[in-house]
Scaffold this motif. Structure first.
Motif, mmCIF file in Angstrom:
data_model
loop_
_atom_site.group_PDB
_atom_site.id
_atom_site.type_symbol
_atom_site.label_atom_id
_atom_site.label_comp_id
_atom_site.label_asym_id
_atom_site.label_seq_id
_atom_site.Cartn_x
_atom_site.Cartn_y
_atom_site.Cartn_z
ATOM 1 N N TYR A 96 0.833 -1.212 0.000
ATOM 2 C CA TYR A 96 0.000 0.000 0.000
ATOM 3 C C TYR A 96 0.860 1.252 0.000
ATOM 4 O O TYR A 96 1.880 1.331 0.694
ATOM 5 N N SER A 98 0.002 5.755 -0.865
ATOM 6 C CA SER A 98 -0.702 6.853 -1.532
ATOM 7 C C SER A 98 -2.112 6.480 -1.985
ATOM 8 O O SER A 98 -2.514 6.766 -3.121
ATOM 9 N N ASP A 99 -2.858 5.830 -1.111
ATOM 10 C CA ASP A 99 -4.246 5.432 -1.387
ATOM 11 C C ASP A 99 -4.364 4.402 -2.499
ATOM 12 O O ASP A 99 -5.437 4.265 -3.117
#
Length: 111
Positions: A96, A98-99
């Motif tokens: 994961y 940065s979104d």
């Protein structure tokens, strides 16, 4: 566009080790906080470990002393070395940042 691709999952016996990898593209990798999460069937997705651009890492209590996160900024890779694996570590492991989530890699710990 940001893309994360995990690899290296598989079946391992209790007490064994496994290293999973995440290849990142489309981001300024050297400045990004990179994280590993996991989700077991029927459970929420939990943070396992993350590492910031300076190399400072953070671990969930349930993996401290057993798992190690590392990164290679030149290769835009982040790794999770998992030692002393337990059956309860069985989950899909996700990269994961940065979104953005990777597709996940299955880790199964079983005899």
């Amino acid at each position: 566009q940001v893309q994360l691709v995990e690899s290296g999952g598989g079946l391992v016996q209790p007490g064994g080790s496994l290293r999973i990898s995440c290849a990142a593209s489309g981001i300024s990798f050297s400045t990004a906080v990179m994280g590993w999460y996991r989700q077991a069937p029927g459970k929420q997705r939990d943070l396992v470990a993350n590492m910031d651009s300076r190399g400072t890492s953070n671990y969930a209590d349930f993996v401290k002393g057993r798992f190690t996160i590392s990164r290679d900024n030149a290769k835009k890779m982040v790794y999770l070395q998992m030692n002393s694996l337990k059956p309860e570590d069985t989950a899909i492991y996700y990269c994961y940042t940065s979104d953005v989530w990777g597709q996940g890699t299955q880790v199964t710990v079983s005899s």
